[in-house]
Write an enzyme that holds these catalytic residues in place. Sequence first.
Site, PDB file in Angstrom:
ATOM      1  N   HIS A 185       0.886  -1.170   0.000  1.00  0.00           N
ATOM      2  CA  HIS A 185       0.000   0.000   0.000  1.00  0.00           C
ATOM      3  C   HIS A 185       0.919   1.213   0.000  1.00  0.00           C
ATOM      4  CE1 HIS A 185      -3.712   2.224   1.428  1.00  0.00           C
ATOM      5  NE2 HIS A 185      -2.761   3.083   1.749  1.00  0.00           N
ATOM      6  N   HIS A 187       1.985   5.149  -1.168  1.00  0.00           N
ATOM      7  CA  HIS A 187       1.509   6.478  -1.543  1.00  0.00           C
ATOM      8  C   HIS A 187       2.503   7.164  -2.476  1.00  0.00           C
ATOM      9  CE1 HIS A 187      -1.941   7.226   1.428  1.00  0.00           C
ATOM     10  NE2 HIS A 187      -1.654   5.942   1.465  1.00  0.00           N
ATOM     11  N   CYS A 218      -4.687  10.537   4.651  1.00  0.00           N
ATOM     12  CA  CYS A 218      -4.974  10.076   6.012  1.00  0.00           C
ATOM     13  C   CYS A 218      -5.182  11.291   6.906  1.00  0.00           C
ATOM     14  CB  CYS A 218      -3.834   9.211   6.550  1.00  0.00           C
ATOM     15  SG  CYS A 218      -4.083   8.695   8.263  1.00  0.00           S
ATOM     16  N   ASN A 227      -3.098   7.499  -2.307  1.00  0.00           N
ATOM     17  CA  ASN A 227      -2.434   6.272  -2.687  1.00  0.00           C
ATOM     18  C   ASN A 227      -1.962   6.358  -4.134  1.00  0.00           C
ATOM     19  OD1 ASN A 227      -1.636   3.595  -2.586  1.00  0.00           O
ATOM     20  ND2 ASN A 227      -3.556   2.880  -1.707  1.00  0.00           N
TER      21      ASN A 227
END
Length: 285
Positions: A185, A187, A218, A227
């Site tokens: 995951h 960014h 976030c 992301n």
Amino acid sequence: MPTADKLRWIDALHAAGLREIEVASFVPAKLLPQMADAAEVVAHARTLPGLTVMALVPNLRGAQAALAAGVHKLTVPVSASEAHSQANVRKSRADMVAEFRRIAELRAATAPQVALEAGMSTAFGCTIQGAVDEDEVIALAVALAEAGADDVGLSDTTGMANPAQVRRLFGRLRAAIGHKAGAAHLHNTRGLGLANCLAAYDAGVRTFDASLGGLGGCPYAPGASGNVVTEDLVFMFEAMGVATGVDLAKLIAARQPLLAGLPDEPIYGMTPLAGLPQGFRTAAP
């Protein structure tokens, strides 16, 4: 985003070939009112054939609500940074491992068919704490695997990772927990999202989180951007000859319901702007 627009957006992503979508977060509506319709969104997503409907749950109460709504997969964020853990869920890392174990026990007792993933946020660095010790990251991953996770992924929540670090840490993760080593995951905060995804791929990762148009961030990680862009990620792999099962033209078209639902939100992506190269063909499955 109005609920009707969320549903149209999910439909468009499914039509493009995506078969696992994190459609909602089961969090207190007073804190994140935009997620108050989570159960309704899950109910609609469950009608789409072949789709694994995933939801984020930060605690046992969220897991109970998500399981009641009928999700196929739970993802639980557990921060590798102690400072971020306190800011994000108001619990220590040790407390979150204990909470994860309770969620795993609930899953085993009531819905053993539901998959359970731990997503380790800030695994590559934290804007609050700074550097995060790699030994601590791996130790936490082992604890989560032992607590009942089907897989444990690593998240670059604040976009601080570099390809050498990604390759090294995912290599260590696989060595420590084997087949339970999970998704990347990553960014794109500093423009290294795709490079980091490629490094993770080289380290054996085959599941990647991404967001259409690079949407997101976030709220409890200052400076975090969205992301890696799904459209660019799919194009990179297809251009490499790695089949994704995603129709790029339909994926780019899925930006329209996103823009309709969030007309003032900036979205990103190089591939949608440049278009597909002349003669481009997707990879053979």
